[in-house]
Design a protein around this motif. Sequence first.
Motif, short mmCIF file in Angstrom:
data_model
loop_
_atom_site.label_atom_id
_atom_site.label_comp_id
_atom_site.label_asym_id
_atom_site.label_seq_id
_atom_site.Cartn_x
_atom_site.Cartn_y
_atom_site.Cartn_z
N PHE A 1 0.88 -1.16 0.00
CA PHE A 1 0.00 0.00 0.00
C PHE A 1 0.92 1.22 0.00
N TYR A 2 0.80 2.04 -1.02
CA TYR A 2 1.68 3.19 -1.17
C TYR A 2 0.85 4.46 -1.03
N LEU A 3 1.00 5.14 0.10
CA LEU A 3 0.25 6.35 0.38
C LEU A 3 1.08 7.56 -0.03
N PHE A 4 0.45 8.49 -0.75
CA PHE A 4 1.17 9.69 -1.16
C PHE A 4 0.21 10.87 -1.15
N ASP A 5 0.79 12.07 -1.05
CA ASP A 5 -0.01 13.30 -1.02
C ASP A 5 0.53 14.25 -2.09
N ALA A 6 0.08 15.49 -2.05
CA ALA A 6 0.50 16.46 -3.06
C ALA A 6 2.02 16.67 -3.04
N ALA A 7 2.62 16.61 -1.87
CA ALA A 7 4.07 16.83 -1.75
C ALA A 7 4.88 15.69 -2.35
N THR A 8 4.31 14.49 -2.39
CA THR A 8 5.04 13.32 -2.91
C THR A 8 4.42 12.80 -4.21
N LEU A 9 3.61 13.62 -4.86
CA LEU A 9 2.92 13.21 -6.09
C LEU A 9 3.90 12.83 -7.20
N GLU A 10 4.95 13.61 -7.40
CA GLU A 10 5.90 13.30 -8.47
C GLU A 10 6.61 11.97 -8.23
N ALA A 11 6.95 11.69 -6.98
CA ALA A 11 7.58 10.40 -6.65
C ALA A 11 6.62 9.25 -6.93
N ALA A 12 5.34 9.46 -6.64
CA ALA A 12 4.33 8.43 -6.90
C ALA A 12 4.18 8.20 -8.40
N ARG A 13 4.18 9.26 -9.17
CA ARG A 13 4.09 9.11 -10.63
C ARG A 13 5.28 8.34 -11.18
N LEU A 14 6.46 8.63 -10.66
CA LEU A 14 7.66 7.91 -11.10
C LEU A 14 7.56 6.43 -10.72
#
Length: 145
Positions: free
Chosen positions: A105-118
């Motif tokens: 389960f990978y939780l991400f927010d606006a601050a980590t959005l680019e890392a999630a996209r990658l």
Amino acid sequence: MLVDFYQLGSSPVEQIIASIAEKLLSQDGRLLVVAEDEGVLARLDRMLWDQAPTSFLPHGLAGGAEDARQPILLSTSPDAPNLARNMLIADGQWREAALAYDRAFYLFDAATLEAARLAWKLLAGREGVERRYWAQEDGKWVKKA
């Protein structure tokens, strides 16, 4: 292996983690919750203890003598002495070690959005990896991809 991407909205991250953990425990699963920041883990630890008596989630902070017995283990390390087959990444920082689990389960927010996209792109086409993307709409989780 399954990777669920959860884009955080207005709900507190601790509440989302508790919800996922509660569901896994009801299925006799174990969970490793990983975050680099020990402060995040300490807040989550307090929140899990402060739940109502009917919703207590048994857990512990990694580094204790009872780590192997904890159904939910909160840790800075992706290693699971509690033999969890589910890993929850609570800080938005993808870890390749998650791929050794049955489900992540990978939780991400606006601050980590680019890392999630990658991470989403890097996992595309990887053999044995299924990705799902979830976002909140009107307080409910909706599968977007």
